[in-house]
Design an enzyme around this catalytic site. Structure first.
Site, short mmCIF file in Angstrom:
data_model
loop_
_atom_site.label_atom_id
_atom_site.label_comp_id
_atom_site.label_asym_id
_atom_site.label_seq_id
_atom_site.Cartn_x
_atom_site.Cartn_y
_atom_site.Cartn_z
N ASP A 90 5.35 53.39 53.50
CA ASP A 90 5.04 54.47 54.44
C ASP A 90 4.20 55.56 53.76
O ASP A 90 4.44 56.76 53.93
CB ASP A 90 6.34 55.06 54.99
CG ASP A 90 6.17 55.71 56.36
OD1 ASP A 90 5.06 55.60 56.92
OD2 ASP A 90 7.13 56.32 56.86
N ASN A 95 -3.04 55.58 62.89
CA ASN A 95 -3.25 57.02 62.94
C ASN A 95 -4.48 57.46 62.17
O ASN A 95 -4.40 58.27 61.24
CB ASN A 95 -2.02 57.75 62.39
CG ASN A 95 -0.76 57.39 63.11
OD1 ASN A 95 -0.18 56.34 62.88
ND2 ASN A 95 -0.32 58.26 64.00
#
Length: 419
Positions: free
Chosen positions: A307, A98
């Site tokens: 994460d 991303n």
């Protein structure tokens, strides 16, 4: 830095061999040459480190985190990501696709690899499963594999299950991990908190547990058909744990991970409306939290993921339902999990380290870090008793979007050794 180090009477953790003991360890030119209670003759060229209240263990590995660079350098650069990972005890880190532009073609892989070629952290790059991560057109998977990605993910749920089947069929001969987000988008709707009495009380739209359950079940049926190994990201519910347990009992090629926040916090915490508590999937109930912890002990969920998701202050300082999901964590995960789960006896030290070092590498089809004589050192020195305050100036990350900002926590990485 002295290349000869003698760690004296230090607690050594090695989840691979099951060792948790206080002993001595000698490093010579970055190689482990001695382990045991014998002493080393000091010729004045050896750095002696008193191991009192310290832990020496294999360095940590993160399955997936976000980099701001390229495209969002105000959130995080590759340099600051490396510094944050080192400060948190991570020698290897998976970067999600991303970025802007996204990592969906070989040229982007090459660019980031060249940019990080001299980094102290080994970066694994996830390539996009579909072009622009939009879930429509399959990306150049074979070319991405040749360019050196560690695996494939869109880092988002897919609504088109026919596409998921094709993705798994196309990816199978490449023998690289495929990471999927198991959420049924229709059932999730606009939910921003786990659906429960708490969501009603707080006036927030609920995301039902069944959205994850149906997402997992759908993927597992396709895995049963294609036999392609998959990794299920961000498991957050007790029902999800049950489904993965059944899949493993049926010998389906499945691994799974959990975001570390879901092991420490539950839906009730969101009563503060702190935007740094907005996650996707959302924090679960206390039943979910306890089930997730037990699943790590039972090897149902394999790994804990950082994460790490950096955002600027301006991006996160909006209403809870509008704030982007995710929080930082590279510098916080080890101290907070140790303080809240290991120091309290919920997890053993080896169980925690297995979930943060050995198993992440297994999920990536990589050999685990070995703490044995003759091996190059890839170690972290951790002080579980050292207290510090989480402030923007203390963090190496450019972003400070965390629930623990301005709080004092216990546990600090003292040193990372990566030969």
């Amino acid at each position: 830095m002295n290349n000869r180090k003698f760690f004296q009477q230090i607690r050594i953790l090695d989840p691979l061999s099951g060792i948790d003991e206080v002993t001595n360890l000698f490093l010579d030119q970055g190689v482990i040459t001695e382990i045991g209670d014998h002493n080393i003759s000091d010729d004045g060229q050896i750095e002696v480190i008193d191991g009192t209240n310290l832990i020496l263990a294999p360095a940590l590995v993160d399955l997936y985190s976000r980099s701001g660079e390229p495209g969002y350098e105000e959130r995080e650069t590759l340099k600051s990501l490396m510094e944050a990972s080192q400060d948190g005890g991570f020698s290897r880190l998976g970067i999600l696709p991303n970025t802007n532009p996204v990592i969906d073609n070989p040229s982007m892989v090459t660019w980031i690899k060249e940019k990080t070629s001299h980094s102290n952290t080994k970066f694994y790059l996830w390539g996009g499963l579909t072009k622009d991560l939009e879930g429509v057109t399959i990306a150049e998977l074979a070319q991405l594999a040749q360019a050196g990605v560690i695996g494939f993910t869109d880092n988002r749920p897919h609504h088109n299950l026919q596409l998921v089947r094709k993705l798994l069929e196309y990816a199978q001969p490449l023998n690289l991990p495929v990471a999927l987000v198991p959420t049924n988008i229709q059932l999730r709707g606009n939910g921003v908190i786990r659906e429960s009495s708490t969501s009603i009380r707080l006036g927030l739209v609920g995301n039902p547990e069944v959205a994850e359950a149906v997402g997992i079940a759908s993927i597992l049926e396709i895995v049963f058909l294609t036999k392609t190994p998959v990794h299920l990201m961000r498991i957050s519910t007790a029902r999800g744990v049950e489904l993965i347990k059944q899949a493993k009992e049926n010998n389906l090629p499945v691994t799974a991970s959990v975001n570390w926040h879901h092991l420490l916090l539950n839906t009730e915490t969101i009563a503060s409306y702190n935007p740094n508590l907005r996650f996707e999937p959302p924090l679960g109930t206390e039943i979910d939290r306890l089930a997730l912890i037990q699943s790590l002990k039972d090897n149902i969920i394999d790994a804990i993921a950082v994460d790490h998701t950096p955002y600027t202050y301006e991006e996160k300082t909006v209403a809870f339902a509008q704030t982007p999901t995710g929080a930082i964590g590279l510098e916080l995960i080890l101290p907070l999990l140790w303080e809240n789960l290991v120091a309290t006896g919920v997890l053993s030290p080896l169980e925690l380290w297995r979930s943060l070092s050995v198993n992440p590498l297994k999920c990536l089809n990589q050999k685990p870090i070995n703490l044995q004589i003759g091996q190059s050192a890839e170690l972290v020195l951790f002080s579980p008793q050292q207290s510090w305050q989480v402030t923007s100036s203390q963090l190496k990350s450019l972003s400070s979007n965390t629930y623990w900002l301005d709080k004092e926590i216990k546990g600090k990485v003292v040193l990372i050794i990566n030969n």
